[in-house]
Design a protein around this motif. Structure first.
Motif, PDB file in Angstrom:
ATOM      1  N   TYR A 191       0.838  -1.204   0.000  1.00  0.00           N
ATOM      2  CA  TYR A 191       0.000   0.000   0.000  1.00  0.00           C
ATOM      3  C   TYR A 191       0.873   1.254   0.000  1.00  0.00           C
ATOM      4  O   TYR A 191       0.646   2.195  -0.766  1.00  0.00           O
ATOM      5  N   TYR A 192       1.901   1.265   0.840  1.00  0.00           N
ATOM      6  CA  TYR A 192       2.832   2.396   0.862  1.00  0.00           C
ATOM      7  C   TYR A 192       3.578   2.524  -0.470  1.00  0.00           C
ATOM      8  O   TYR A 192       3.816   3.627  -0.965  1.00  0.00           O
ATOM      9  N   SER A 193       3.944   1.391  -1.070  1.00  0.00           N
ATOM     10  CA  SER A 193       4.725   1.418  -2.306  1.00  0.00           C
ATOM     11  C   SER A 193       3.940   2.007  -3.474  1.00  0.00           C
ATOM     12  O   SER A 193       4.529   2.439  -4.468  1.00  0.00           O
ATOM     13  N   GLU A 194       2.605   2.031  -3.345  1.00  0.00           N
ATOM     14  CA  GLU A 194       1.764   2.643  -4.363  1.00  0.00           C
ATOM     15  C   GLU A 194       1.696   4.159  -4.219  1.00  0.00           C
ATOM     16  O   GLU A 194       0.990   4.842  -4.966  1.00  0.00           O
ATOM     17  N   GLY A 195       2.432   4.686  -3.238  1.00  0.00           N
ATOM     18  CA  GLY A 195       2.435   6.125  -3.012  1.00  0.00           C
ATOM     19  C   GLY A 195       1.383   6.601  -2.032  1.00  0.00           C
ATOM     20  O   GLY A 195       1.207   7.802  -1.823  1.00  0.00           O
ATOM     21  N   GLN A 196       0.670   5.664  -1.407  1.00  0.00           N
ATOM     22  CA  GLN A 196      -0.372   6.012  -0.435  1.00  0.00           C
ATOM     23  C   GLN A 196       0.273   6.398   0.899  1.00  0.00           C
ATOM     24  O   GLN A 196       1.208   5.746   1.354  1.00  0.00           O
ATOM     25  N   ARG A 197      -0.234   7.453   1.511  1.00  0.00           N
ATOM     26  CA  ARG A 197       0.286   7.899   2.804  1.00  0.00           C
ATOM     27  C   ARG A 197      -0.876   8.146   3.766  1.00  0.00           C
ATOM     28  O   ARG A 197      -1.395   9.255   3.869  1.00  0.00           O
ATOM     29  N   PRO A 198      -1.314   7.105   4.472  1.00  0.00           N
ATOM     30  CA  PRO A 198      -2.435   7.267   5.406  1.00  0.00           C
ATOM     31  C   PRO A 198      -2.036   8.101   6.620  1.00  0.00           C
ATOM     32  O   PRO A 198      -0.871   8.123   7.029  1.00  0.00           O
ATOM     33  N   ASP A 199      -3.013   8.801   7.198  1.00  0.00           N
ATOM     34  CA  ASP A 199      -2.781   9.530   8.448  1.00  0.00           C
ATOM     35  C   ASP A 199      -2.862   8.596   9.645  1.00  0.00           C
ATOM     36  O   ASP A 199      -2.268   8.856  10.697  1.00  0.00           O
ATOM     37  N   LEU A 200      -3.610   7.501   9.473  1.00  0.00           N
ATOM     38  CA  LEU A 200      -3.899   6.620  10.604  1.00  0.00           C
ATOM     39  C   LEU A 200      -4.119   5.201  10.110  1.00  0.00           C
ATOM     40  O   LEU A 200      -4.775   4.986   9.090  1.00  0.00           O
ATOM     41  N   VAL A 201      -3.572   4.235  10.822  1.00  0.00           N
ATOM     42  CA  VAL A 201      -3.889   2.827  10.618  1.00  0.00           C
ATOM     43  C   VAL A 201      -4.618   2.336  11.858  1.00  0.00           C
ATOM     44  O   VAL A 201      -4.108   2.460  12.981  1.00  0.00           O
ATOM     45  N   LEU A 202      -5.811   1.801  11.667  1.00  0.00           N
ATOM     46  CA  LEU A 202      -6.624   1.246  12.752  1.00  0.00           C
ATOM     47  C   LEU A 202      -6.630  -0.266  12.600  1.00  0.00           C
ATOM     48  O   LEU A 202      -7.200  -0.798  11.643  1.00  0.00           O
ATOM     49  N   ALA A 203      -5.970  -0.963  13.510  1.00  0.00           N
ATOM     50  CA  ALA A 203      -5.898  -2.426  13.467  1.00  0.00           C
ATOM     51  C   ALA A 203      -6.893  -2.997  14.459  1.00  0.00           C
ATOM     52  O   ALA A 203      -6.806  -2.724  15.663  1.00  0.00           O
ATOM     53  N   THR A 204      -7.841  -3.796  13.977  1.00  0.00           N
ATOM     54  CA  THR A 204      -8.920  -4.255  14.857  1.00  0.00           C
ATOM     55  C   THR A 204      -8.542  -5.473  15.696  1.00  0.00           C
ATOM     56  O   THR A 204      -9.345  -5.920  16.515  1.00  0.00           O
ATOM     57  N   THR A 205      -7.344  -6.013  15.500  1.00  0.00           N
ATOM     58  CA  THR A 205      -6.810  -7.039  16.398  1.00  0.00           C
ATOM     59  C   THR A 205      -5.314  -6.807  16.557  1.00  0.00           C
ATOM     60  O   THR A 205      -4.654  -6.272  15.664  1.00  0.00           O
ATOM     61  N   TRP A 206      -4.766  -7.242  17.672  1.00  0.00           N
ATOM     62  CA  TRP A 206      -3.358  -6.971  17.946  1.00  0.00           C
ATOM     63  C   TRP A 206      -2.430  -7.725  17.002  1.00  0.00           C
ATOM     64  O   TRP A 206      -1.335  -7.255  16.688  1.00  0.00           O
ATOM     65  N   ASN A 207      -2.853  -8.908  16.516  1.00  0.00           N
ATOM     66  CA  ASN A 207      -2.013  -9.647  15.585  1.00  0.00           C
ATOM     67  C   ASN A 207      -1.795  -8.868  14.294  1.00  0.00           C
ATOM     68  O   ASN A 207      -0.705  -8.883  13.722  1.00  0.00           O
ATOM     69  N   PHE A 208      -2.841  -8.180  13.846  1.00  0.00           N
ATOM     70  CA  PHE A 208      -2.704  -7.345  12.651  1.00  0.00           C
ATOM     71  C   PHE A 208      -1.837  -6.132  12.962  1.00  0.00           C
ATOM     72  O   PHE A 208      -1.022  -5.720  12.145  1.00  0.00           O
ATOM     73  N   ALA A 209      -2.008  -5.562  14.142  1.00  0.00           N
ATOM     74  CA  ALA A 209      -1.197  -4.400  14.524  1.00  0.00           C
ATOM     75  C   ALA A 209       0.284  -4.784  14.604  1.00  0.00           C
ATOM     76  O   ALA A 209       1.155  -4.029  14.152  1.00  0.00           O
ATOM     77  N   ARG A 210       0.547  -5.948  15.157  1.00  0.00           N
ATOM     78  CA  ARG A 210       1.935  -6.392  15.300  1.00  0.00           C
ATOM     79  C   ARG A 210       2.626  -6.465  13.946  1.00  0.00           C
ATOM     80  O   ARG A 210       3.812  -6.137  13.811  1.00  0.00           O
ATOM     81  N   GLY A 211       1.885  -6.861  12.912  1.00  0.00           N
ATOM     82  CA  GLY A 211       2.475  -6.994  11.593  1.00  0.00           C
ATOM     83  C   GLY A 211       2.870  -5.681  10.952  1.00  0.00           C
ATOM     84  O   GLY A 211       3.688  -5.660  10.022  1.00  0.00           O
ATOM     85  N   VAL A 212       2.298  -4.570  11.438  1.00  0.00           N
ATOM     86  CA  VAL A 212       2.535  -3.293  10.758  1.00  0.00           C
ATOM     87  C   VAL A 212       3.201  -2.245  11.645  1.00  0.00           C
ATOM     88  O   VAL A 212       3.384  -1.104  11.222  1.00  0.00           O
ATOM     89  N   VAL A 213       3.578  -2.609  12.876  1.00  0.00           N
ATOM     90  CA  VAL A 213       4.188  -1.647  13.799  1.00  0.00           C
ATOM     91  C   VAL A 213       5.397  -0.963  13.179  1.00  0.00           C
ATOM     92  O   VAL A 213       5.523   0.269  13.187  1.00  0.00           O
ATOM     93  N   SER A 214       6.316  -1.752  12.633  1.00  0.00           N
ATOM     94  CA  SER A 214       7.549  -1.169  12.104  1.00  0.00           C
ATOM     95  C   SER A 214       7.287  -0.264  10.908  1.00  0.00           C
ATOM     96  O   SER A 214       7.923   0.791  10.760  1.00  0.00           O
TER      97      SER A 214
END
Length: 369
Positions: free
Chosen positions: A83-106
């Motif tokens: 998603y980032y590589s497509e040039g998208q720059r979100p203001d916020l990522v909302l992860a509805t479970t911690w496993n998904f959040a863990r994957g994108v922390v870095s």
């Protein structure tokens, strides 16, 4: 208000059923209506979705992965990286479970994107290894905000992990009152399932042990003594071993004509099923050996919004969903006799049932839109 670009990362999303899916869907729709630019990234489930998102009003990307349980954090990382590589720059990522959040922390840290992580209940009650607990703690500490769906979940979170309480905000599930409302439009369902003269109690949820269908079935012989034309309608996809246990108990108690399984219900039909019933019941319990519990219970609110009284198990976050004696009743989820008593009371006293349903609807309109 300044419009934000928000990515909602959710393992569950409609048409896949369940409370997390409904929470994510409600938040996505609410933020979309407020004018924010929403993009949903969710697990691809070929059996539930076709890969198209034309009906949602915002784009949905489906994550593909053959080894989901082992590699889902990697799949999430890859999806947001792309998603980032497509040039998208979100203001916020909302992860509805911690496993998904863990994957994108870095990735969120590297790109200066704020991360919000949602906790529902199982994250803080389920038995986990020390390694997983460290992963969870680090993920929550790396999140700018943490959303809890109930006060129960927030209390357990603060009790179990050294998290700054100021970071945690309770946002319960919300109900679309234009979709869930009292209606007489369930006649087609009554004809379809031959229920024209029956009193209906309903459970609409995944058919898994935690939800307590077995205790309702055990209560039915007592209920039938007072309400002979009762039918227990069980909606939702089932866990095969549990379904077999329920079927065996139904046969043993001679309840074949009083219990009906519909299987998966399309989300468009859910309001009609709530309006079909006289009482909604889901005596959820905490399975302490594995730490499985109900974080909230959105279906109680859906039923209340349709003007129906509800009965829930007094466990987990259910007390946030039901005001005992005002919108329904909280019962001991392991006591079929108490379950039967509350069912008989509501099915015998139409004025009380209507009053609780009416008060439930008013509470939804005031607090849970």
């Amino acid at each position: 208000m300044t419009s934000k670009r928000i990515v909602i990362f959710s393992e569950d999303f409609p048409p896949y059923p369940g409370g997390i899916a409904q929470w994510a869907f409600g938040v996505a729709n609410g933020l979309h209506r407020l004018g924010h630019e929403i993009h949903v990234i969710t697990r691809g489930r070929p059996e539930y979705n076709s890969g198209k998102s034309d009906n949602f009003g915002y784009p949905i990307n489906y994550i593909k992965g053959k080894y989901w349980k082992k590699l889902r954090t990697w799949y999430c990382y890859r999806a947001l990286r792309d998603y980032y590589s497509e040039g998208q720059r979100p203001d916020l990522v909302l992860a509805t479970t911690w496993n998904f959040a863990r994957g994108v922390v870095s990735l969120t840290r590297k790109n200066g994107t704020k991360l919000v992580t949602v906790v529902h209940g199982l994250e803080v009650t389920r038995k986990m290894s020390g390694l997983k607990k460290r992963w969870l703690k680090n993920t929550l500490r790396s999140s700018q905000r943490i959303i809890s769906v109930s006060s129960f979940t927030k209390d357990r979170l603060l009790m179990s992990y050294d998290i700054d309480a100021e970071k945690v905000q309770i946002i319960p599930p919300g109900i679309d009152t234009a979709r869930f409302f009292p209606s007489n439009g369930s006649q087609d369902l009554r004809r379809k399932y031959s229920l024209m003269n029956n009193r209906i109690i309903l459970t609409l949820a995944r058919v898994i042990v935690r939800k307590g269908h077995d205790r309702v079935i055990q209560a039915l012989p007592l209920v039938r003594q007072k309400i002979p034309n009762i039918t227990y309608v069980i909606c939702g996809p089932w866990e095969e071993s549990y379904h077999q246990q329920l079927q065996s108990k139904i046969d043993e108690l001679g309840l074949t004509d009083s219990v009906m399984f519909t299987g998966y219900v399309d989300r468009q039909e859910i309001p009609a099923f709530h309006n079909l019933c006289d009482v909604y019941i889901m005596p959820s319990r905490e399975l302490t050996t594995v730490g499985d519990t109900e974080g909230f219970g959105i279906t109680y609110l859906e039923a209340n919004a349709c003007g129906k009284p509800v009965i829930g198990g007094n466990s987990g976050g259910v007390a946030d969903a039901i005001v005992d004696g005002e919108t329904g009743f909280l019962v001991d989820p392991e006591d079929p006799k108490e379950i039967a008593e509350k069912l008989i009371l509501l099915l015998s006293d139409s004025e009380l049932a209507e009053k609780l349903g009416r008060q439930g609807r008013a509470r939804i309109e005031k607090q849970f839109t």
